[in-house]
Scaffold this active site. Sequence first.
Site, mmCIF file in Angstrom:
data_model
loop_
_atom_site.group_PDB
_atom_site.id
_atom_site.type_symbol
_atom_site.label_atom_id
_atom_site.label_comp_id
_atom_site.label_asym_id
_atom_site.label_seq_id
_atom_site.Cartn_x
_atom_site.Cartn_y
_atom_site.Cartn_z
ATOM 1 N N HIS A 245 -54.848 -10.958 -5.372
ATOM 2 C CA HIS A 245 -53.410 -10.921 -5.041
ATOM 3 C C HIS A 245 -52.784 -12.184 -5.603
ATOM 4 O O HIS A 245 -53.171 -13.290 -5.197
ATOM 5 C CB HIS A 245 -53.213 -10.876 -3.528
ATOM 6 C CG HIS A 245 -53.886 -9.702 -2.877
ATOM 7 N ND1 HIS A 245 -53.218 -8.530 -2.564
ATOM 8 C CD2 HIS A 245 -55.174 -9.501 -2.500
ATOM 9 C CE1 HIS A 245 -54.060 -7.676 -2.016
ATOM 10 N NE2 HIS A 245 -55.257 -8.228 -1.964
ATOM 11 N N HIS B 227 -56.578 -0.532 -0.716
ATOM 12 C CA HIS B 227 -57.429 -1.240 0.230
ATOM 13 C C HIS B 227 -57.816 -0.217 1.308
ATOM 14 O O HIS B 227 -56.940 0.433 1.891
ATOM 15 C CB HIS B 227 -56.677 -2.380 0.912
ATOM 16 C CG HIS B 227 -56.483 -3.607 0.064
ATOM 17 N ND1 HIS B 227 -55.903 -3.579 -1.173
ATOM 18 C CD2 HIS B 227 -56.806 -4.907 0.303
ATOM 19 C CE1 HIS B 227 -55.877 -4.821 -1.660
ATOM 20 N NE2 HIS B 227 -56.411 -5.645 -0.787
ATOM 21 N N ASP C 152 -59.870 -11.946 -4.056
ATOM 22 C CA ASP C 152 -58.854 -11.553 -3.078
ATOM 23 C C ASP C 152 -57.683 -12.541 -3.021
ATOM 24 O O ASP C 152 -56.694 -12.350 -3.720
ATOM 25 C CB ASP C 152 -59.498 -11.354 -1.697
ATOM 26 C CG ASP C 152 -58.793 -10.315 -0.840
ATOM 27 O OD1 ASP C 152 -57.841 -9.695 -1.340
ATOM 28 O OD2 ASP C 152 -59.201 -10.108 0.322
ATOM 29 N N ASP C 153 -57.792 -13.559 -2.175
ATOM 30 C CA ASP C 153 -56.725 -14.563 -2.028
ATOM 31 C C ASP C 153 -57.369 -15.953 -2.071
ATOM 32 O O ASP C 153 -57.496 -16.627 -1.044
ATOM 33 C CB ASP C 153 -56.004 -14.366 -0.686
ATOM 34 C CG ASP C 153 -55.399 -12.983 -0.570
ATOM 35 O OD1 ASP C 153 -54.341 -12.738 -1.167
ATOM 36 O OD2 ASP C 153 -56.022 -12.129 0.097
ATOM 37 N N GLU D 143 -61.573 -2.150 5.006
ATOM 38 C CA GLU D 143 -61.724 -3.608 5.155
ATOM 39 C C GLU D 143 -61.859 -3.875 6.652
ATOM 40 O O GLU D 143 -62.910 -4.291 7.134
ATOM 41 C CB GLU D 143 -60.516 -4.354 4.559
ATOM 42 C CG GLU D 143 -60.585 -5.872 4.727
ATOM 43 C CD GLU D 143 -59.314 -6.594 4.256
ATOM 44 O OE1 GLU D 143 -58.266 -5.943 4.055
ATOM 45 O OE2 GLU D 143 -59.361 -7.843 4.113
HETATM 46 N N1 HPA Z 1 -56.115 -7.188 2.792
HETATM 47 C C1 HPA Z 1 -54.962 -6.557 2.956
HETATM 48 N N2 HPA Z 1 -53.825 -7.011 2.474
HETATM 49 C C2 HPA Z 1 -53.835 -8.138 1.767
HETATM 50 C C3 HPA Z 1 -54.999 -8.828 1.556
HETATM 51 C C4 HPA Z 1 -56.203 -8.327 2.095
HETATM 52 O O1 HPA Z 1 -57.313 -8.883 1.962
HETATM 53 N N3 HPA Z 1 -54.662 -9.912 0.827
HETATM 54 C C5 HPA Z 1 -53.348 -9.856 0.591
HETATM 55 N N4 HPA Z 1 -52.841 -8.779 1.171
HETATM 56 ZN ZN ZN Z 2 -57.000 -7.665 -1.042
#
Ligand code: HPA
Ligand code: ZN
Length: 335
Positions: free
Chosen positions: A16, A194, A275-276, A197
């Site tokens: 992201h 997604h 991811d982030d 998770e």
């Molecule tokens: N999951 C869901 N939404 C998100 C994520 C994530 O890991 N990172 C940024 N938005």
């Molecule tokens: Zn993500």
Amino acid sequence: MNDFIAGIPKAELHLHIEGTLEPELLLTLAERNKIQLPYKSESDVKKAYQFADLQSFLDIYYQGASVLIEEQDFYDLTWAYLCKAHQENLQHVEIFFDPQTHTSRDIKFEVVINGITAALKQAEKQYHISSCLILCFLRHLPEAEAFNTLNQALFYKDQIIAVGLDSSEKGNPPEKFVNVFEQARKAGFLTVAHAGEEGPADYIWQALNLLKVSRIDHGIRCDEDKSLMKKLATDQVPLTLCPLSNVKLRVFNTMAEHNFKKLLDANLCVTVNSDDPAYFGGYITANMQAIATSFNLNKQHIYQLTKNAFNASFAGEERKQVLLQSLHDYMSLHC
Ligand code: HPA
Ligand code: ZN
């Protein structure tokens, strides 16, 4: 092993761009744009990055994104990530962006996408990094708002390869977005989502059957459903795993408890991603090194992960062959 991982040519498929905002740039942009934040220093920011779950992260992540106002801000954000990507020998990146996080603050869609794509073009020219852009709908918002976003995206069709789904998963199943994904596919976008998770395995089924996704982002909870595991293995549906993210958001308490190796050993098409990274403590190399250490991986495992990522990417056939060749050359030199 750490040097081998650092040097291997790589692709990132789950990143992201708003999640690459490092504390230093966050504070610089806050000052430049006169945005008030509850932090005085980088160490204040880092202290706030302790998360109990996905939602507690998202609250901080959306607050961080509020410093992004001008096209130059989106350029600086993306360029900073691409410089890191170059240092880590990433050859191909697929980047998520969340237009609704910005349009809801009256930042124009064109400001966001123009800043990001200018940096992507520069990286292609300067570093030979190829890239694709994936627009994510925020799943905590109504489908009608996703339709508005899709309508704006149609003007930038040639710059966006796919649509995805992110934000708060629990209580916001893929089926909520079946119509907008159908419209997106009709317009020629690929789809990802997604799923699994924090949400149940059933959300992965929904993403596959209702949203017709090419890949599942995260997908770790697939191991709660045997028939799903079988389907993912048979069809070689790529999973974009993000190990450091999962530990930081307490999906798993420790890396040793992560089900990465179980999924790999079940012959699923797993890939490793960041991811982030500004929030979760590491970019792609750190993610690969963390799982290599925890699961005692060898060079063949790392090769497989990288090959999976190149094959699962949305790069064109010709580019894919170049990427795979660079991987084979690296293996010949180092094995
Ligand atoms: N999951 C869901 N939404 C998100 C994520 C994530 O890991 N990172 C940024 N938005
Ligand atoms: Zn993500």
